[in-house]
Design a protein around this motif. Structure first.
Motif, PDB file in Angstrom:
ATOM      1  N   GLU A   1       4.779  -1.644  10.777  1.00  0.00           N
ATOM      2  CA  GLU A   1       3.598  -1.191  10.847  1.00  0.00           C
ATOM      3  C   GLU A   1       3.110  -0.377   9.771  1.00  0.00           C
ATOM      4  O   GLU A   1       3.997   0.432   8.944  1.00  0.00           O
ATOM      5  CB  GLU A   1       3.191  -0.220  12.063  1.00  0.00           C
ATOM      6  N   ASP A   2       1.802  -0.223   9.212  1.00  0.00           N
ATOM      7  CA  ASP A   2       1.349   0.252   8.189  1.00  0.00           C
ATOM      8  C   ASP A   2       0.418   1.366   8.659  1.00  0.00           C
ATOM      9  O   ASP A   2      -0.286   0.960   9.665  1.00  0.00           O
ATOM     10  CB  ASP A   2       0.447  -0.444   7.222  1.00  0.00           C
TER      11      ASP A   2
ATOM     12  N   ILE B   1      -3.898  -1.357   0.184  1.00  0.00           N
ATOM     13  CA  ILE B   1      -2.650  -2.012   1.035  1.00  0.00           C
ATOM     14  C   ILE B   1      -2.869  -3.456   0.947  1.00  0.00           C
ATOM     15  O   ILE B   1      -3.748  -3.930   1.562  1.00  0.00           O
ATOM     16  CB  ILE B   1      -2.462  -1.511   2.418  1.00  0.00           C
TER      17      ILE B   1
ATOM     18  N   HIS C   1       5.052   2.855   5.765  1.00  0.00           N
ATOM     19  CA  HIS C   1       5.500   1.641   6.476  1.00  0.00           C
ATOM     20  C   HIS C   1       6.360   2.057   7.467  1.00  0.00           C
ATOM     21  O   HIS C   1       7.637   2.566   7.024  1.00  0.00           O
ATOM     22  CB  HIS C   1       5.811   0.589   5.388  1.00  0.00           C
TER      23      HIS C   1
ATOM     24  N   SER D   1      -0.130   5.777   1.888  1.00  0.00           N
ATOM     25  CA  SER D   1       0.371   4.444   3.154  1.00  0.00           C
ATOM     26  C   SER D   1       1.722   4.682   3.278  1.00  0.00           C
ATOM     27  O   SER D   1       2.626   4.917   2.201  1.00  0.00           O
ATOM     28  CB  SER D   1      -0.218   3.413   2.636  1.00  0.00           C
TER      29      SER D   1
END
Length: 148
Positions: A121-122, A64, A117, A115
């Protein structure tokens, strides 16, 4: 320079570089990151600082931004559930601690990681995997006969 022969590692792309760490094999140094520059085709081996993850193979990894996250894996004695972050600018490792220690992820390897999103926020989502028979099972999870 040619990279060390190994298996059970992963390679993650960030920008114009591939970052390869860990794995199992003779002569693998776990305090170095092997880096491949895509445009030039050149390999390099660079030392890291901080504490690398204990799971050196069968771990999951994802990038990320300028950070690569490593979860779980095996150190040859058992599966791990640690989450480490490696920054490609500083070449430094740091271990991340869960905000809720009551229900951390189970010790496992060979799992998937993605990941996502949501609302600025991730998040990292850990999916599936394999664990040993001695690892406590998590409530509300389904397991195959082999512990997957």
């Amino acid at each position: 320079y040619q990279p060390v022969k190994r298996y059970g590692h992963s390679t993650v792309k960030v920008g114009d570089y591939l970052y390869m760490w860990g794995g199992d094999g003779y002569g693998v140094g776990y305090d170095v990151m092997e880096v491949y520059h895509l445009p030039s085709g050149a390999w390099d081996q660079k030392p890291t600082t901080g504490t690398p993850p204990p799971g050196i193979w069968a771990y999951s990894s994802i990038a990320i931004g300028k950070d690569i996250y490593y979860f779980g894996g095996s150190d040859g004695r058992g599966y791990q559930n640690s989450l480490h972050c490696f920054n490609v600018d500083s070449f430094k490792w740091r271990e991340l601690t869960p905000s809720n220690s009551d229900h951390g992820p189970m010790k496992k390897g060979y799992c998937g990681i993605i990941s996502v999103h949501f609302d600025i926020e991730d998040y990292l989502v850990i999916i599936g995997g394999h664990t040993s028979s001695s690892t406590p099972k998590q409530p509300d999870a389904q397991y195959s006969a082999s512990g997957r």
